[in-house]
Design a protein around this motif. Structure first.
Motif, PDB file in Angstrom:
ATOM      1  N   ALA A 158       0.842  -1.194   0.000  1.00 17.19           N
ATOM      2  CA  ALA A 158       0.000   0.000   0.000  1.00 17.19           C
ATOM      3  C   ALA A 158       0.878   1.245   0.000  1.00 17.19           C
ATOM      4  CB  ALA A 158      -0.911   0.000   1.214  1.00 17.19           C
ATOM      5  N   GLY A 159       0.472   2.223  -0.812  1.00 22.50           N
ATOM      6  CA  GLY A 159       1.255   3.433  -0.975  1.00 22.50           C
ATOM      7  C   GLY A 159       2.237   3.374  -2.121  1.00 22.50           C
ATOM      8  N   GLY A 160       2.440   2.198  -2.667  1.00 22.55           N
ATOM      9  CA  GLY A 160       3.382   2.024  -3.763  1.00 22.55           C
ATOM     10  C   GLY A 160       2.784   2.361  -5.112  1.00 22.55           C
ATOM     11  N   SER A 161       3.567   2.099  -6.157  1.00 24.05           N
ATOM     12  CA  SER A 161       3.171   2.445  -7.522  1.00 24.05           C
ATOM     13  C   SER A 161       3.419   1.283  -8.464  1.00 24.05           C
ATOM     14  CB  SER A 161       3.973   3.655  -8.016  1.00 24.05           C
ATOM     15  OG  SER A 161       3.742   4.785  -7.219  1.00 24.05           O
ATOM     16  N   LEU A 162       2.638   1.256  -9.521  1.00 21.59           N
ATOM     17  CA  LEU A 162       2.838   0.332 -10.634  1.00 21.59           C
ATOM     18  C   LEU A 162       2.473   1.057 -11.918  1.00 21.59           C
ATOM     19  CD1 LEU A 162       1.236  -3.058  -9.450  1.00 21.59           C
ATOM     20  CD2 LEU A 162       3.666  -2.652  -9.920  1.00 21.59           C
ATOM     21  N   ARG A 163       3.087   0.641 -13.024  1.00 17.60           N
ATOM     22  CA  ARG A 163       2.680   1.147 -14.322  1.00 17.60           C
ATOM     23  C   ARG A 163       2.266  -0.023 -15.191  1.00 17.60           C
ATOM     24  NH1 ARG A 163       5.926   4.362 -19.108  1.00 17.60           N
ATOM     25  NH2 ARG A 163       6.838   2.291 -19.407  1.00 17.60           N
ATOM     26  N   LYS A 170      -9.246   9.018  -9.314  1.00 20.08           N
ATOM     27  CA  LYS A 170      -8.871  10.388  -9.682  1.00 20.08           C
ATOM     28  C   LYS A 170      -7.798  10.917  -8.732  1.00 20.08           C
ATOM     29  CE  LYS A 170     -13.089  11.986 -11.945  1.00 20.08           C
ATOM     30  NZ  LYS A 170     -14.312  12.825 -11.830  1.00 20.08           N
ATOM     31  N   GLY A 171      -6.793  11.530  -9.322  1.00 19.31           N
ATOM     32  CA  GLY A 171      -5.702  12.089  -8.527  1.00 19.31           C
ATOM     33  C   GLY A 171      -4.616  11.088  -8.193  1.00 19.31           C
ATOM     34  N   ARG A 172      -4.863   9.807  -8.421  1.00 16.23           N
ATOM     35  CA  ARG A 172      -3.870   8.773  -8.123  1.00 16.23           C
ATOM     36  C   ARG A 172      -3.370   8.062  -9.388  1.00 16.23           C
ATOM     37  NH1 ARG A 172      -5.243   4.386  -5.247  1.00 16.23           N
ATOM     38  NH2 ARG A 172      -7.426   4.411  -5.924  1.00 16.23           N
ATOM     39  N   PHE A 173      -4.249   7.884 -10.362  1.00 20.32           N
ATOM     40  CA  PHE A 173      -3.909   7.177 -11.588  1.00 20.32           C
ATOM     41  C   PHE A 173      -3.809   8.171 -12.740  1.00 20.32           C
ATOM     42  CE2 PHE A 173      -5.912   2.749 -10.530  1.00 20.32           C
ATOM     43  CZ  PHE A 173      -5.211   2.741  -9.332  1.00 20.32           C
ATOM     44  N   THR A 174      -2.916   7.871 -13.684  1.00 19.76           N
ATOM     45  CA  THR A 174      -2.757   8.698 -14.872  1.00 19.76           C
ATOM     46  C   THR A 174      -2.678   7.802 -16.094  1.00 19.76           C
ATOM     47  OG1 THR A 174      -1.528  10.362 -13.610  1.00 19.76           O
ATOM     48  CG2 THR A 174      -1.385  10.473 -16.015  1.00 19.76           C
ATOM     49  N   LEU A 181      -1.043   2.967 -17.852  1.00 24.30           N
ATOM     50  CA  LEU A 181      -1.797   3.404 -16.686  1.00 24.30           C
ATOM     51  C   LEU A 181      -0.818   3.472 -15.520  1.00 24.30           C
ATOM     52  CD1 LEU A 181      -4.668   4.138 -15.658  1.00 24.30           C
ATOM     53  CD2 LEU A 181      -4.814   1.773 -14.814  1.00 24.30           C
ATOM     54  N   GLN A 182      -0.445   4.699 -15.157  1.00 28.45           N
ATOM     55  CA  GLN A 182       0.432   4.903 -14.012  1.00 28.45           C
ATOM     56  C   GLN A 182      -0.427   4.955 -12.759  1.00 28.45           C
ATOM     57  OE1 GLN A 182       3.904   5.173 -13.804  1.00 28.45           O
ATOM     58  NE2 GLN A 182       3.532   5.126 -11.597  1.00 28.45           N
ATOM     59  N   MET A 183      -0.149   4.054 -11.830  1.00 29.38           N
ATOM     60  CA  MET A 183      -0.971   3.946 -10.624  1.00 29.38           C
ATOM     61  C   MET A 183      -0.091   4.280  -9.414  1.00 29.38           C
ATOM     62  SD  MET A 183      -3.133   0.485 -11.506  1.00 29.38           S
ATOM     63  CE  MET A 183      -1.745  -0.587 -11.211  1.00 29.38           C
ATOM     64  N   ASN A 184      -0.423   5.363  -8.742  1.00 31.80           N
ATOM     65  CA  ASN A 184       0.313   5.793  -7.558  1.00 31.80           C
ATOM     66  C   ASN A 184      -0.576   5.712  -6.315  1.00 31.80           C
ATOM     67  OD1 ASN A 184       2.503   6.459  -9.245  1.00 31.80           O
ATOM     68  ND2 ASN A 184       1.746   8.548  -9.532  1.00 31.80           N
ATOM     69  N   SER A 185       0.053   5.782  -5.159  1.00 36.49           N
ATOM     70  CA  SER A 185      -0.681   5.750  -3.887  1.00 36.49           C
ATOM     71  C   SER A 185      -1.674   4.602  -3.852  1.00 36.49           C
ATOM     72  CB  SER A 185      -1.406   7.093  -3.661  1.00 36.49           C
ATOM     73  OG  SER A 185      -0.493   8.159  -3.662  1.00 36.49           O
ATOM     74  N   LEU A 186      -1.200   3.435  -4.228  1.00 37.43           N
ATOM     75  CA  LEU A 186      -2.093   2.275  -4.324  1.00 37.43           C
ATOM     76  C   LEU A 186      -2.637   1.868  -2.964  1.00 37.43           C
ATOM     77  CD1 LEU A 186      -0.126   0.321  -7.034  1.00 37.43           C
ATOM     78  CD2 LEU A 186      -2.544   0.965  -7.183  1.00 37.43           C
ATOM     79  N   LYS A 187      -3.864   1.388  -2.989  1.00 38.83           N
ATOM     80  CA  LYS A 187      -4.571   0.961  -1.794  1.00 38.83           C
ATOM     81  C   LYS A 187      -4.952  -0.513  -1.932  1.00 38.83           C
ATOM     82  CE  LYS A 187      -6.775   5.515  -1.586  1.00 38.83           C
ATOM     83  NZ  LYS A 187      -8.091   6.233  -1.560  1.00 38.83           N
ATOM     84  N   GLY A 193      -5.974  -9.360 -19.407  1.00 38.73           N
ATOM     85  CA  GLY A 193      -5.855  -8.819 -18.062  1.00 38.73           C
ATOM     86  C   GLY A 193      -4.520  -9.106 -17.401  1.00 38.73           C
ATOM     87  N   THR A 194      -4.203  -8.289 -16.402  1.00 41.32           N
ATOM     88  CA  THR A 194      -3.001  -8.470 -15.595  1.00 41.32           C
ATOM     89  C   THR A 194      -3.376  -8.240 -14.134  1.00 41.32           C
ATOM     90  OG1 THR A 194      -0.687  -7.778 -15.312  1.00 41.32           O
ATOM     91  CG2 THR A 194      -2.257  -6.038 -15.868  1.00 41.32           C
ATOM     92  N   GLN A 195      -2.885  -9.102 -13.266  1.00 39.69           N
ATOM     93  CA  GLN A 195      -3.261  -9.059 -11.862  1.00 39.69           C
ATOM     94  C   GLN A 195      -2.464  -7.995 -11.111  1.00 39.69           C
ATOM     95  OE1 GLN A 195      -5.603 -11.054 -10.016  1.00 39.69           O
ATOM     96  NE2 GLN A 195      -5.140  -9.517  -8.423  1.00 39.69           N
ATOM     97  N   VAL A 196      -3.184  -7.194 -10.343  1.00 40.88           N
ATOM     98  CA  VAL A 196      -2.564  -6.226  -9.440  1.00 40.88           C
ATOM     99  C   VAL A 196      -3.011  -6.574  -8.023  1.00 40.88           C
ATOM    100  CG1 VAL A 196      -2.506  -3.809  -8.709  1.00 40.88           C
ATOM    101  CG2 VAL A 196      -2.417  -4.392 -11.148  1.00 40.88           C
ATOM    102  N   THR A 197      -2.055  -6.768  -7.153  1.00 43.37           N
ATOM    103  CA  THR A 197      -2.356  -7.076  -5.759  1.00 43.37           C
ATOM    104  C   THR A 197      -1.651  -6.068  -4.866  1.00 43.37           C
ATOM    105  OG1 THR A 197      -2.524  -9.433  -6.267  1.00 43.37           O
ATOM    106  CG2 THR A 197      -2.281  -8.824  -3.957  1.00 43.37           C
ATOM    107  N   VAL A 198      -2.430  -5.401  -4.025  1.00 48.25           N
ATOM    108  CA  VAL A 198      -1.877  -4.392  -3.122  1.00 48.25           C
ATOM    109  C   VAL A 198      -2.021  -4.901  -1.696  1.00 48.25           C
ATOM    110  CG1 VAL A 198      -1.923  -1.987  -2.404  1.00 48.25           C
ATOM    111  CG2 VAL A 198      -2.587  -2.604  -4.748  1.00 48.25           C
ATOM    112  N   SER A 199      -0.908  -5.083  -1.024  1.00 46.05           N
ATOM    113  CA  SER A 199      -0.932  -5.591   0.345  1.00 46.05           C
ATOM    114  C   SER A 199      -0.959  -4.436   1.348  1.00 46.05           C
ATOM    115  CB  SER A 199       0.289  -6.467   0.599  1.00 46.05           C
ATOM    116  OG  SER A 199       1.476  -5.706   0.474  1.00 46.05           O
ATOM    117  N   SER A 200      -1.600  -4.688   2.466  1.00 43.14           N
ATOM    118  CA  SER A 200      -1.726  -3.637   3.493  1.00 43.14           C
ATOM    119  C   SER A 200      -0.563  -3.663   4.468  1.00 43.14           C
ATOM    120  CB  SER A 200      -3.040  -3.814   4.252  1.00 43.14           C
ATOM    121  OG  SER A 200      -3.103  -5.098   4.822  1.00 43.14           O
TER     122      SER A 200
END
Length: 119
Positions: free
Chosen positions: A13-18, A64-68, A80-86, A112-119
């Motif tokens: 959590a809080g990390g980024s992926l593109r 909004k505000g986190r992804f570009t 798709l730049q994904m920041n501040s991931l939850k 599809g591609t799997q995105v997993t965000v750990s807490s």
């Protein structure tokens, strides 16, 4: 026509992926490319959309505000730049092509591609 997503993975959590969506079989700058996500037990959710020829972008309220979203026409690729991931961003992310450039009705989908965000 083929769309191939890549770039998913496991992140804290809080990390980024593109994420990348590479298109083949058509020149996507004449179309809209959207990103969606599907989490287990939940409906598919529209995340973002870009119409490269018109330089228009759209985002879902939850990102909004986190992804570009952006495009590289020379590479026929949308990012798709994904920041501040939850943790709630965890899902399979898919891209799709809309030949009517509406960001509403999609004709072709990637796997599809799997995105997993750990807490």
């Amino acid at each position: 026509v083929q769309l191939v997503e890549s770039g998913g993975g496991l992140v804290q959590a809080g990390g980024s992926l593109r994420l990348s969506c590479a298109a083949s079989g058509f020149t996507f700058d004449g179309y809209a490319i959207g990103w969606f996500r599907q989490a287990p037990g939940k409906e598919r959710e529209g995340v973002s959309c870009i119409i490269p020829n018109y330089n228009r972008t759209y985002y879902g309220d939850s990102v909004k505000g986190r992804f570009t979203i952006s495009s590289d026409n020379a590479k026929n690729t949308v990012y798709l730049q994904m920041n501040s991931l939850k943790p709630e961003d965890t899902a399979v992310y898919l891209c799709a092509a809309d030949f009517r450039r509406s960001c509403r009705s999609y004709d072709y989908w990637g796997q599809g591609t799997q995105v997993t965000v750990s807490s």
